[in-house]
Design a protein around this motif. Structure first.
Motif, PDB file in Angstrom:
ATOM      1  N   TYR A  91      -8.260  36.251  15.796  1.00 54.64           N
ATOM      2  CA  TYR A  91      -9.197  37.079  15.028  1.00 54.64           C
ATOM      3  C   TYR A  91     -10.604  36.518  15.152  1.00 54.64           C
ATOM      4  CZ  TYR A  91     -11.849  38.802  11.059  1.00 54.64           C
ATOM      5  OH  TYR A  91     -12.848  39.333  10.266  1.00 54.64           O
TER       6      TYR A  91
ATOM      7  N   PHE B 230      -9.036  45.274  13.502  1.00 54.49           N
ATOM      8  CA  PHE B 230      -8.459  44.124  12.805  1.00 54.49           C
ATOM      9  C   PHE B 230      -7.041  43.816  13.293  1.00 54.49           C
ATOM     10  CE2 PHE B 230     -11.621  45.708   9.659  1.00 54.49           C
ATOM     11  CZ  PHE B 230     -12.421  44.567   9.625  1.00 54.49           C
TER      12      PHE B 230
ATOM     13  N   GLY C  69     -11.196  38.292   7.131  1.00 56.88           N
ATOM     14  CA  GLY C  69      -9.764  38.215   7.373  1.00 56.88           C
ATOM     15  C   GLY C  69      -8.995  37.918   6.095  1.00 56.88           C
TER      16      GLY C  69
ATOM     17  N   HIS D  48      -5.624  41.698  15.239  1.00 57.60           N
ATOM     18  CA  HIS D  48      -5.095  40.336  15.289  1.00 57.60           C
ATOM     19  C   HIS D  48      -4.604  39.850  13.923  1.00 57.60           C
ATOM     20  CE1 HIS D  48      -6.124  39.903  19.433  1.00 57.60           C
ATOM     21  NE2 HIS D  48      -7.413  40.060  19.220  1.00 57.60           N
TER      22      HIS D  48
END
Length: 432
Positions: A246, A235, A298, A237
């Motif tokens: 992402y 993860f 995200g 990004h």
């Protein structure tokens, strides 16, 4: 502010990480949150700014899905197995699978085959006195559905193993794995053409059932998603100022790391969770729902860093429980929650491993609700490690180590044996 060039991240603060469950969870949460915020700040962006990028991206998808539902348009992509088998899936359908992160494969198996497997499971459990010896739910999660039994802790029936190792299943799994980035930076993260045959259970929900369903949640992990080094890299990004890069379909660093133990854990990397229907199911009879937005992961990962969340809280995520999705912290995502269309025996249903999902409650269900849980779990270092324990469980009839130690099948003579495996099954268990 939108990044137009890749920033230099060499100066960013290193993240603390725990490859096993921290003894002091609140302290570890405070430490990792503070360092994640500092890392984002050192990239030249604020947490609010980075979150706003993901929030805008996700809200656009929510609005799109809500509008489609209001127009009466289908939200779940539907693809014919014949098109997958012939390599003729339309480009528009592929685009929808990647955009929505879920799909129904129509006619994955012939209807007659699925119905025969359903009856075969009944014959298998009845011939071994399962109902007379059933001891109740072995875990708190599926035990909460309220029917007895709905989830059968059975793993090695001929029906399950025939479906897992079939050519038709292997073709669909390879197609699904192919939607992911499986190679990057000179590393092949997984083999898209080889599945690890992750053994899971059976659901048989009879007509007239009252079931409480399952609340909105996801299954890729819990606090390990923020706290283990491999997941921090996966993860990356979201935490290094490159949030626009992402990609929820990127398997980089996801196929080797550990997961914190728990009663609802999954030790393997799955590209898609899935099940195969053994009967017809109407869309309003306690079916699966998803928030069909892969990028929502995200949002879930960044949301705990905002100022309104207590310092020792990850929006309710903790160990030894599923990852919860709640109105308190995730309200903007929930209008997109969308149920399955009507399903026919032999269809299969798939959803991205990071996807928010639930099972609707039902009162006095009309018809059966029977499925084989079979995911796409491609061969990779993480799955190869778990295959060692799966082989031992298969050979002895034990329950696999990810599941409660119920071991009903140890003395069942008609369970699947080594001689029943075809080459796909042997490769999936790491025998060949």
């Amino acid at each position: 502010m939108t990044r137009t060039t890749a920033p230099d991240i060499s100066h960013l603060p290193a993240l603390p990480h725990w490859d096993t469950t921290p003894e002091d969870l609140p302290a570890a949460i405070r430490e990792v949150k503070a360092t994640l915020r500092a890392r984002i700040a050192a990239s030249g962006r604020s947490v609010d700014e980075v979150f706003a990028v993901i929030e805008h991206r996700v809200r656009d998808r929510v609005d799109e899905i809500v509008a489609a539902k209001e127009r009466g348009e289908p939200v779940w992509p539907e693809i014919d197995y014949a098109d997958i088998a012939s390599g003729a899936v339309p480009a528009a359908a592929l685009g929808q699978v990647r955009r929505r992160g879920c799909l129904v494969v129509r006619g994955h198996f012939p209807r007659e085959q699925a119905l025969a497997w359903d009856q075969g499971i009944v014959d298998y459990v009845e011939s071994n006195g399962f109902f007379e010896n059933y001891r109740g739910p072995g875990d708190d999660f599926f035990g909460s559905v309220g029917s007895r039994p709905e989830i059968y802790p059975i793993y090695w029936s001929p029906a399950q193993m025939q479906a897992r190792q079939s050519d038709r299943m292997a073709r669909v799994q390879a197609f699904l794995n192919g939607q992911w980035i499986s190679e990057s930076g000179g590393v092949r993260w997984f083999d898209p053409g080889r599945d690890s045959l992750y053994p899971d259970r059976i659901r048989r929900r009879p007509p007239g059932t009252d079931s409480k369903g399952l609340g909105t949640h996801l299954d890729p992990g819990t606090l390990d998603l923020w706290m283990t080094q491999d997941y921090q890299r996966a993860f990356r990004h979201l935490f290094d100022g490159t949030v626009e890069q992402y990609d929820p379909w990127d398997a980089t660093y996801r196929t080797s790391g550990p997961q914190y133990p728990g009663s609802t854990m999954c030790s393997v990397f799955r590209t898609f969770q899935g099940w195969t229907a053994l009967c017809d199911m109407a869309h309003d009879q306690g079916v699966l729902h998803t928030v069909p937005i892969p990028e929502a992961m995200g949002y879930l990962m960044l949301r705990p860093l905002l100022a309104d969340v207590p310092e020792d809280d990850m929006c309710g995520v903790t160990v030894n429980q599923v990852f919860p999705v709640s109105r308190k912290w995730h309200e903007p995502l929930l209008p997109a929650l969308t149920g399955l269309p009507d399903i026919q025996a032999g269809d299969s249903v798939w959803w991205h491993c990071d996807m928010i999902h639930s099972v609707a409650p039902v009162t006095s269900q009309q018809g059966w609700g029977n499925v084989l849980y079979i995911p796409a779990a491609p061969w990779c270092p993480r799955n190869e490690r778990y295959a060692e324990s799966v082989r031992a469980a298969f050979l002895t009839g034990m329950s696999p180590s990810d599941f409660p130690a119920e071991h009903y099948e140890r003395d069942w003579d008609n369970r699947t044996r080594l001689t029943d495996l075809n080459p796909t099954g042997r490769r999936g268990l790491g025998i060949d």
